[in-house]
Enzyme design. Structure first.
Site, PDB file in Angstrom:
ATOM      1  N   ASP A 215       0.862  -1.186   0.000  1.00  0.00           N
ATOM      2  CA  ASP A 215       0.000   0.000   0.000  1.00  0.00           C
ATOM      3  C   ASP A 215       0.899   1.237   0.000  1.00  0.00           C
ATOM      4  O   ASP A 215       2.034   1.159  -0.470  1.00  0.00           O
ATOM      5  CB  ASP A 215      -0.975  -0.063   1.198  1.00  0.00           C
ATOM      6  CG  ASP A 215      -2.269   0.682   0.909  1.00  0.00           C
ATOM      7  OD1 ASP A 215      -2.198   1.905   0.694  1.00  0.00           O
ATOM      8  OD2 ASP A 215      -3.350   0.063   0.890  1.00  0.00           O
ATOM      9  N   HIS A 238       2.114   2.029  -3.118  1.00  0.00           N
ATOM     10  CA  HIS A 238       1.182   2.975  -3.727  1.00  0.00           C
ATOM     11  C   HIS A 238       1.700   4.397  -3.700  1.00  0.00           C
ATOM     12  O   HIS A 238       0.972   5.333  -3.978  1.00  0.00           O
ATOM     13  CB  HIS A 238      -0.188   2.880  -3.040  1.00  0.00           C
ATOM     14  CG  HIS A 238      -0.884   1.567  -3.264  1.00  0.00           C
ATOM     15  ND1 HIS A 238      -2.151   1.297  -2.812  1.00  0.00           N
ATOM     16  CD2 HIS A 238      -0.472   0.432  -3.899  1.00  0.00           C
ATOM     17  CE1 HIS A 238      -2.494   0.054  -3.163  1.00  0.00           C
ATOM     18  NE2 HIS A 238      -1.486  -0.480  -3.807  1.00  0.00           N
TER      19      HIS A 238
END
Ligand SMILES: *[C@@H]1O[C@H](CO)[C@@H](O)[C@H](O)[C@H]1NC(C)=O
Ligand SMILES: *[C@@H]1O[C@H](CO)[C@@H](O)[C@H](O)[C@H]1NC(C)=O
Ligand SMILES: *[C@@H]1O[C@H](CO)[C@@H](O)[C@H](O)[C@H]1NC(C)=O
Ligand SMILES: *[C@@H]1O[C@H](CO)[C@@H](O)[C@H](O)[C@H]1NC(C)=O
Length: 394
Positions: A215, A238
């Site tokens: 993430d 991310h």
């Protein structure tokens, strides 16, 4: 020499020795408190006992975990303590797979301390592989591997965090916390394994750190003043993200972010600011992003003020626009390759257009055969020089 002055001298020497011992600090080895290094025996109470005695010791104290494997449940290590505390991990801590042992969704937490230090060349292994399959369930929260709450003037250095069940590190209500030379790793497809999440904190520093995860590498939540991030390598992951902001009435401003000398590689986003479309009022201001290299990043620069993951109903429809103000954000000396054709994506709020945006010396190429392009929505008077792809020209 009279006995009175002899006693006086002895007392003085004893006092002096005591002062020397106390100022040099004392080490509390968890093995002396019953910790077993087989990686199976639960070491929670041994580590807590060592922490308790160290905290009560009238001087600086170190809780030490020498090489070996230590399995544990949730451990809350709290201050205030008598002297400055250090937690030194040279071994490997492992979070138990039994989720009932984390009543507060933390694994290892350090809280209410000043001049605290977390150091060593050991690893916090969240053993997340045992729970990732369940993370996909909506609304369920899993333990953060390392939580820092209400720390002042503290340092986290050297340690490694791997395979967290959810976030790797959470910085919450801290002032002047420095994170230096830390390594964070989890597979690209591990769910919600943010590297470092920071909220309600002042003067946070993150430097010389490598993050590979599933993430956000770094996510910056609400109410932060002063974030200095440099020499961070991120990817997979991310990217480095501010937000999502504005969802709750208590969400306050994020100001003074300075991010420089970073490399993002194969991340979904590069530099992102994300606010809820339906939101409360707050401001993001005085951000500088400088000297950044991006390699195969899907969305290298993205401001998204239309965040509405649950669809139109929850966002009040198209007429609603974000109440989060984005002011004075500079992007300079940024280059690399974009996986999507739209390398710069500015979706600012209709009711609160982005103000004071500066773009200087930026160069993105598409990784494929397309010509890189950009979008520019609701941006008031940007200052743009030497930017590829061309930006905000109509
Ligand atoms: C941290 O600093 C704040 C503000 O100076 C103070 O109120 C708080 O008690 C300090 N916390 C600790 C754990 O020393
Ligand atoms: C951060 O600074 C603000 C403004 O000075 C203060 O109100 C807040 O308590 C500080 N937060 C922490 C965690 O020290
Ligand atoms: C903007 O942030 C920088 C730190 O990145 C700080 O030194 C500067 O004082 C801030 N400027 C304003 C106007 O607050
Ligand atoms: C950007 O380029 C892609 C591929 O060529 C194209 O599909 C897309 O419509 C373009 N977007 C903009 C905003 O120009």
């Amino acid at each position: 020499m009279g006995s009175l002055s002899f006693n006086y001298i002895v007392s003085f020497i004893v006092l002096l020795l005591w002062a020397v011992v106390v100022s040099a600090g004392k080490t509390f080895n968890v093995k002396d408190y019953g910790a077993k290094t087989d990686g199976r025996t639960d070491c929670t109470s041994a580590i807590l006992s060592a922490w308790k005695e160290a905290c009560e010791f009238p001087g600086d104290a170190t809780v030490y975990l020498p090489p070996g494997k230590y399995m544990s449940a949730m451990i809350m290590m709290s201050g205030p303590c008598q002297g400055d505390m250090t937690f030194r991990l040279d071994g490997a801590m492992r979070g138990t797979k039994d989720l009932s042992k984390f009543p507060r969704n933390n694994w290892v937490a350090f809280q209410f301390l000043s001049n605290f230090k977390l150091t060593g060349n050991g690893v916090f292994d969240g053993m997340g592989r045992s729970t990732w399959a369940q993370n996909k369930r909506v609304g369920k929260v899993f333990p953060t591997s390392i939580q820092f709450t209400s720390l002042n003037d503290s340092l986290v250095e050297g340690i490694r965090s791997k395979n967290a069940k959810m976030f790797h590190m959470m910085v919450y209500r801290c002032s002047k916390l420095k994170i230096d030379k830390v390594t964070i790793q989890a597979p690209a497809n591990s769910p919600n394994t943010d590297g470092i999440h920071v909220s309600l904190s002042n003067d946070t520093q993150i430097t010389n750190t490598n993050i590979r995860t599933g993430d956000d590498c770094i996510s910056i939540g609400q109410t932060n003043r002063g974030l200095y991030i440099s020499d961070v390598r991120c990817g997979p992951g991310h990217g480095i993200s501010v937000g999502s902001l504005g969802k709750f009435e208590d969400d306050k401003d994020v100001t003074d972010l300075y991010l420089k000398n970073c490399e993002l590689s194969r991340t979904t986003n590069g530099l992102r600011i994300k606010t809820w479309q339906k939101s409360y009022q707050m401001t993001c201001s005085n951000f500088t992003y400088e000297n950044i290299i991006m390699k195969k990043v899907f969305n290298p620069i993205i401001i998204d003020q239309e965040y509405c993951p649950n669809g139109v109903g929850k966002c009040g429809g198209k007429s609603t626009s974000s109440q989060v103000k984005i002011v004075d954000v500079t992007f300079k000396n940024i280059k690399g390759t974009s996986e999507s054709p739209t390398a710069i994506n500015l979706l600012c709020s209709q009711s609160n257009p982005c103000k004071g945006l500066v773009f200087r010396n930026i160069d993105f190429k598409h990784t494929g055969s397309a010509v890189a392009n950009s979008t520019c929505l609701n941006v008031a008077n940007p200052k743009i020089s030497n930017v590829q792809p061309p930006l905000c020209q109509n």
